[in-house]
Motif scaffolding. Structure first.
Motif, PDB file in Angstrom:
ATOM      1  N   THR A 161      34.127   8.930 -14.698  1.00 10.95           N
ATOM      2  CA  THR A 161      32.559   9.373 -14.049  1.00 10.95           C
ATOM      3  C   THR A 161      31.954   8.100 -13.444  1.00 10.95           C
ATOM      4  O   THR A 161      30.925   8.191 -12.920  1.00 10.95           O
ATOM      5  N   ILE A 410      29.301  15.388 -12.801  1.00 12.31           N
ATOM      6  CA  ILE A 410      29.395  13.805 -13.182  1.00 12.31           C
ATOM      7  C   ILE A 410      31.001  13.379 -13.132  1.00 12.31           C
ATOM      8  O   ILE A 410      31.277  12.359 -12.973  1.00 12.31           O
ATOM      9  N   TYR A 411      31.897  14.236 -13.460  1.00 15.94           N
ATOM     10  CA  TYR A 411      33.293  13.923 -13.716  1.00 15.94           C
ATOM     11  C   TYR A 411      34.105  13.898 -12.104  1.00 15.94           C
ATOM     12  O   TYR A 411      33.907  14.932 -11.578  1.00 15.94           O
TER      13      TYR A 411
END
Length: 432
Positions: A161, A410-411
């Motif tokens: 992330t 977010i990944y």
């Protein structure tokens, strides 16, 4: 000629002043206040619960709502710094140390990083003090970069992330901008490697480059045991109208004046140094905590940064905080109803401070005092040892829990990068 009773003046002696309408108005306001205050004390109505969602948030319990993984770092990032200088335990930036200690034994801690919602990196970036006890920010960026390089090399969680599910406690004057002078802090900006992380910081000011939109603003550290040792009986009357102890000018760092506190503290002194309603001085007496408990209003002006421990002290001691710091973002603003417990005065309006405060209706003052008397309000501003339900530690966890679940965006995809590891001043890139 009019002689003012010493009970209005706190520790000041009585003085004689020509009668004018402004002073008569002030005296009338205080006499009316004391009348209502006596009635209020007789009724023994000491506290008032915060109404609405703010009260629910303040009393929320974050346990069971999140899991935090604490990275195990070499002691050079934390414990050795503290061993070198134990003063770090007592200065107003010490939240970084006590948050680490709290999380190590907290029920939200998980030892399985695969089930963690958040990742915490225990690093003490303010524990580098001058002989006079002021934190130096100059090593902090290199220390932070070093720690992030370590966790990104030894664990897979940062890289997936680039820190978007990580939080850092950065209690410097201007947070992760890592400088105590605002102009230089703005020039630096937030450390590039922290731009996706959640920052837990004392600095809060709207529309400022040093406050990220997702940051959690916390109170500065004030020593709970020391403050508790100075409590006085609650029935002692508040005989000081306005109280302040601190600098009005910083001649060492701002010799020409006007830059420090954007001139607001200088305006307080120049306008009210001879006003009998104002007990203000640069002296810091041994009775400082007791005096705050005898005061109705406590001034909380900005200094180099908009925040200061006075805000914590005022709330804990039931003195209505008079907040003079334009655009300030206050600690735990979703849980503490600052508009209801404090008074906000624009920096440009400081010359009218006496008129503003004496014009506040008595019933409004009494309600603010009842809210300030609520124990949950005081707990939320403190980092006690051991921790207590509803304290500042738990308010931080509440703030993190309310950010869950993380958005899938977010990944990062395999090989995807957003952070620039070579961005920032050249000095920040040197090894630590």
């Amino acid at each position: 000629m009019l002689s003012l009773p010493s009970s209005f003046l706190g520790s000041k002696p009585s003085h004689t002043y020509p009668v004018d309408m402004k002073i008569l108005s002030c005296l009338s306001a205080i006499l009316l206040f004391l009348f209502f205050s006596a009635s209020f004390a007789e009724q023994n109505v000491r506290t008032e619960r915060i109404s609405g969602s703010a009260g629910d948030v303040l009393e929320d319990n974050p346990v069971g709502k999140l899991k935090v993984y604490v990275y195990e770092l070499p002691s050079k990032y934390n414990k050795k710094l503290l061993q070198k200088d134990p003063r770090c335990l007592t200065h107003m930036f010490a939240a970084e140390i006590f948050m680490h200690r709290f999380l190590l034994s907290s029920p939200v801690r998980t030892r399985n990083p695969d089930e963690a919602d958040w990742f915490y990196t225990p690093i003490y970036p303010t524990c580098d003090l001058t002989p006079t006890g002021l934190p130096l920010p100059f090593k902090s960026p290199r220390m932070m970069r070093s720690a992030i390089q370590l966790i990104s090399s030894n664990w897979p969680y940062w890289n997936r992330t680039e820190g978007a599910d990580h939080f850092f406690v950065v209690p410097h004057d201007f947070g992760a901008c890592f400088h105590y002078q605002e102009e230089k802090a703005i020039e630096r900006g937030i450390l590039p490697l922290l731009q996706r992380a959640t920052l837990v910081q004392t600095f809060g000011q709207r529309n400022h480059v040093c406050l990220d939109e997702g940051s959690i603003t916390i109170p500065p550290f004030a020593p709970p045991q020391k403050m508790q040792a100075h409590f006085i009986p609650p029935d002692i009357p508040r005989s000081i109208f306005v109280y302040f102890r601190g600098l009005f000018y910083d001649v060492n760092n701002d010799p020409e004046g006007g830059y420090y506190a954007r001139g607001a503290r200088a305006a307080v002194w120049e306008n009210f140094k001879n006003n009998p309603l104002f007990d203000i001085s640069t002296d810091h007496p041994t009775t400082y905590y007791e005096d705050m408990q005898r005061a109705i209003f406590c001034l909380c002006p900005l200094g180099w940064a908009p925040w200061s421990p006075r805000l914590v002290e005022a709330v804990v001691f039931g003195c209505i905080p008079v907040i003079i710091a334009d655009d300030i973002v206050l600690p735990f603003a979703d849980a503490i109803p600052w508009e209801e417990i404090g008074v906000f005065v624009a920096e440009k309006d400081v010359p009218e401070l006496d008129t503003i405060l004496t014009s506040i209706p008595t019933e409004v003052i009494l309600r603010k005092q009842r809210l300030l008397a609520n124990p949950s309000m005081k707990r939320a501003m403190l980092f006690p040892q051991p921790a207590q339900p509803g304290d500042a530690f738990h308010q931080i966890l509440n703030g993190l829990a309310r950010k869950l679940p993380h958005d899938k965006s977010i990944y990062l995809k395999a090989g995807e990068k957003e952070l620039n590891w070579t961005a920032g001043p050249v000095g920040d890139l040197k090894p630590w």
